[in-house]
Scaffold this motif. Structure first.
Motif, PDB file in Angstrom:
ATOM      1  N   GLY A  10      16.477 -33.939   9.666  1.00  0.00           N
ATOM      2  CA  GLY A  10      16.664 -32.964  10.737  1.00  0.00           C
ATOM      3  C   GLY A  10      17.489 -31.775  10.291  1.00  0.00           C
ATOM      4  N   PHE A  11      18.554 -32.045   9.526  1.00  0.00           N
ATOM      5  CA  PHE A  11      19.428 -30.954   9.079  1.00  0.00           C
ATOM      6  C   PHE A  11      18.667 -29.974   8.188  1.00  0.00           C
ATOM      7  N   PHE A  12      17.988 -30.487   7.177  1.00  0.00           N
ATOM      8  CA  PHE A  12      17.297 -29.586   6.253  1.00  0.00           C
ATOM      9  C   PHE A  12      16.050 -28.955   6.886  1.00  0.00           C
ATOM     10  N   SER A  13      15.496 -29.604   7.888  1.00  0.00           N
ATOM     11  CA  SER A  13      14.381 -28.973   8.613  1.00  0.00           C
ATOM     12  C   SER A  13      14.881 -27.764   9.400  1.00  0.00           C
ATOM     13  N   VAL A  14      16.069 -27.889   9.999  1.00  0.00           N
ATOM     14  CA  VAL A  14      16.663 -26.752  10.714  1.00  0.00           C
ATOM     15  C   VAL A  14      16.963 -25.612   9.740  1.00  0.00           C
ATOM     16  N   VAL A  15      17.420 -25.965   8.529  1.00  0.00           N
ATOM     17  CA  VAL A  15      17.629 -24.936   7.505  1.00  0.00           C
ATOM     18  C   VAL A  15      16.313 -24.228   7.199  1.00  0.00           C
ATOM     19  N   GLY A  16      15.222 -24.985   7.107  1.00  0.00           N
ATOM     20  CA  GLY A  16      13.912 -24.379   6.866  1.00  0.00           C
ATOM     21  C   GLY A  16      13.494 -23.450   7.998  1.00  0.00           C
ATOM     22  N   ILE A  17      13.788 -23.848   9.237  1.00  0.00           N
ATOM     23  CA  ILE A  17      13.467 -22.980  10.384  1.00  0.00           C
ATOM     24  C   ILE A  17      14.266 -21.690  10.301  1.00  0.00           C
ATOM     25  N   ALA A  18      15.543 -21.798   9.940  1.00  0.00           N
ATOM     26  CA  ALA A  18      16.384 -20.601   9.817  1.00  0.00           C
ATOM     27  C   ALA A  18      15.836 -19.654   8.747  1.00  0.00           C
ATOM     28  N   ILE A  19      15.370 -20.220   7.646  1.00  0.00           N
ATOM     29  CA  ILE A  19      14.772 -19.387   6.591  1.00  0.00           C
ATOM     30  C   ILE A  19      13.520 -18.697   7.111  1.00  0.00           C
ATOM     31  N   ARG A  42      11.842 -11.952  10.485  1.00  0.00           N
ATOM     32  CA  ARG A  42      12.608 -10.805  10.978  1.00  0.00           C
ATOM     33  C   ARG A  42      12.666  -9.670   9.964  1.00  0.00           C
ATOM     34  N   TRP A  43      12.816  -9.994   8.671  1.00  0.00           N
ATOM     35  CA  TRP A  43      13.110  -8.948   7.697  1.00  0.00           C
ATOM     36  C   TRP A  43      12.093  -8.796   6.575  1.00  0.00           C
ATOM     37  N   SER A  44      11.160  -9.702   6.421  1.00  0.00           N
ATOM     38  CA  SER A  44      10.229  -9.610   5.296  1.00  0.00           C
ATOM     39  C   SER A  44       8.871  -9.096   5.752  1.00  0.00           C
ATOM     40  N   ALA A  45       8.234  -8.294   4.894  1.00  0.00           N
ATOM     41  CA  ALA A  45       6.885  -7.815   5.187  1.00  0.00           C
ATOM     42  C   ALA A  45       5.839  -8.883   4.888  1.00  0.00           C
ATOM     43  N   ARG A  46       6.186  -9.894   4.081  1.00  0.00           N
ATOM     44  CA  ARG A  46       5.277 -10.987   3.751  1.00  0.00           C
ATOM     45  C   ARG A  46       5.984 -12.323   3.998  1.00  0.00           C
ATOM     46  N   GLN A  97       4.197 -15.831   2.696  1.00  0.00           N
ATOM     47  CA  GLN A  97       4.154 -15.980   1.245  1.00  0.00           C
ATOM     48  C   GLN A  97       5.548 -16.256   0.683  1.00  0.00           C
ATOM     49  N   ARG A  98       6.540 -15.510   1.134  1.00  0.00           N
ATOM     50  CA  ARG A  98       7.901 -15.711   0.638  1.00  0.00           C
ATOM     51  C   ARG A  98       8.468 -17.047   1.097  1.00  0.00           C
ATOM     52  N   PHE A  99       8.083 -17.479   2.291  1.00  0.00           N
ATOM     53  CA  PHE A  99       8.542 -18.783   2.771  1.00  0.00           C
ATOM     54  C   PHE A  99       8.002 -19.901   1.889  1.00  0.00           C
ATOM     55  N   LEU A 100       6.741 -19.820   1.521  1.00  0.00           N
ATOM     56  CA  LEU A 100       6.153 -20.850   0.660  1.00  0.00           C
ATOM     57  C   LEU A 100       6.881 -20.924  -0.683  1.00  0.00           C
ATOM     58  N   TRP A 101       7.089 -19.756  -1.302  1.00  0.00           N
ATOM     59  CA  TRP A 101       7.782 -19.740  -2.585  1.00  0.00           C
ATOM     60  C   TRP A 101       9.197 -20.306  -2.456  1.00  0.00           C
ATOM     61  N   THR A 102       9.903 -19.918  -1.406  1.00  0.00           N
ATOM     62  CA  THR A 102      11.289 -20.358  -1.234  1.00  0.00           C
ATOM     63  C   THR A 102      11.380 -21.856  -0.985  1.00  0.00           C
ATOM     64  N   THR A 103      10.580 -22.364  -0.053  1.00  0.00           N
ATOM     65  CA  THR A 103      10.697 -23.776   0.327  1.00  0.00           C
ATOM     66  C   THR A 103      10.157 -24.711  -0.749  1.00  0.00           C
ATOM     67  N   ARG A 132       2.057 -21.687   8.448  1.00  0.00           N
ATOM     68  CA  ARG A 132       0.941 -21.329   9.333  1.00  0.00           C
ATOM     69  C   ARG A 132       1.441 -20.540  10.534  1.00  0.00           C
ATOM     70  N   SER A 133       2.579 -20.951  11.093  1.00  0.00           N
ATOM     71  CA  SER A 133       3.146 -20.230  12.221  1.00  0.00           C
ATOM     72  C   SER A 133       3.583 -18.828  11.818  1.00  0.00           C
ATOM     73  N   LEU A 134       4.113 -18.673  10.612  1.00  0.00           N
ATOM     74  CA  LEU A 134       4.518 -17.349  10.136  1.00  0.00           C
ATOM     75  C   LEU A 134       3.314 -16.432   9.986  1.00  0.00           C
ATOM     76  N   ARG A 135       2.208 -16.975   9.501  1.00  0.00           N
ATOM     77  CA  ARG A 135       0.997 -16.140   9.384  1.00  0.00           C
ATOM     78  C   ARG A 135       0.529 -15.681  10.761  1.00  0.00           C
ATOM     79  N   THR A 136       0.623 -16.576  11.744  1.00  0.00           N
ATOM     80  CA  THR A 136       0.173 -16.232  13.099  1.00  0.00           C
ATOM     81  C   THR A 136       1.135 -15.257  13.775  1.00  0.00           C
ATOM     82  N   GLN A 137       2.426 -15.568  13.722  1.00  0.00           N
ATOM     83  CA  GLN A 137       3.421 -14.733  14.403  1.00  0.00           C
ATOM     84  C   GLN A 137       3.672 -13.426  13.685  1.00  0.00           C
ATOM     85  N   GLY A 138       3.405 -13.388  12.366  1.00  0.00           N
ATOM     86  CA  GLY A 138       3.746 -12.205  11.589  1.00  0.00           C
ATOM     87  C   GLY A 138       2.710 -11.117  11.623  1.00  0.00           C
ATOM     88  N   ARG A 139       1.576 -11.344  12.287  1.00  0.00           N
ATOM     89  CA  ARG A 139       0.541 -10.331  12.323  1.00  0.00           C
ATOM     90  C   ARG A 139       0.734  -9.411  13.517  1.00  0.00           C
TER      91      ARG A 139
END
Length: 222
Positions: A139-148, A154-158, A161-167, A208-215
């Motif tokens: 649960g703790f590290f999942s919340v960290v993933g949500i924060a990322i 909020r701040w990235s144009a992609r 893609q950046r979430f996949l690389w980071t996680t 998947r949610s980032l792709r949907t929400q980020g468009r």
């Protein structure tokens, strides 16, 4: 202003006063990932002069062509307060559900591992990891993933893609502590497997949610 390609993948980000050609390219839409209103000026080639008699139909055609020679699109920011808040809430809600699923999956997998003889004993501390401990850590590290994910939306144009690389990188790094724990082979293997279970639930769901929400499509290319 960011270009969106026909396959749905994000294209290059264009700065102020940049020019680009749409016809014959793989661009299907434009999106504004910034916080300020973007202004896009569309210029079409002038039609060749054709000697036709002046009739109501040809006059309408000439006026219509002239009106299309230089037009402008005003694109509000994709991260406008209302829209941006709605997308953040959608991402957070998806992440919360995925977190519960990841906690349940890792706890169930740990219970099955114990049932087949894995003791989850860590020699350094001399203690056995309880089942509740797997749920808490997941649960703790999942919340960290949500924060990322929220920060990238909020701040990235992609963001996806950046979430996949980071996680994926963080998941690989998380394998180091079990390997250095000094536990037996069965425990180390089970711990690595539990990390993969949590990552398999969280990473694809949030990406998947980032792709949907980020468009934030603001204009469609002909």
């Amino acid at each position: 202003m960011q270009l969106e390609l026909r396959d749905g993948e994000p294209g290059p980000v264009l700065g102020r006063d940049a020019g680009f050609w749409l016809r014959g390219t793989g661009v299907r839409a434009l999106r504004n990932p910034g916080r300020c209103t973007a202004r896009v000026r569309i210029v079409t080639p002038r039609a060749r002069t054709v000697n036709t008699p002046r009739t109501p139909v040809t006059e309408w055609w000439r006026n219509d062509m002239n009106s299309m020679k230089n037009s402008e699109i005003v694109a509000g920011p994709a991260s406008g307060q209302t829209t941006h808040t709605h997308r953040l809430h959608g991402l957070a809600g998806t992440g919360f559900i995925a977190t519960l699923a990841a906690m349940a999956a890792t706890t169930l997998a740990a219970a099955l591992a114990q049932a087949v003889g894995v003791d989850f004993e860590i020699p350094d501390g001399g203690e056995t990891i309880p089942l509740a401990g797997f749920a808490v850590v997941t649960g703790f590290f999942s919340v960290v993933g949500i924060a990322i994910a929220v920060a990238l939306l909020r701040w990235s144009a992609r963001p996806a893609q950046r979430f996949l690389w980071t996680t994926v990188s963080l998941t690989a790094i998380s394998f180091v502590p079990p390997l250095l724990s000094g536990a037996n082979t069965a425990t180390i293997t089970a711990l690595l497997g539990l990390h993969l279970v949590a990552a398999t639930v969280m990473i694809p769901t949030l990406a998947r949610s980032l792709r949907t929400q980020g468009r934030g499509i603001v204009a469609h290319a002909a």
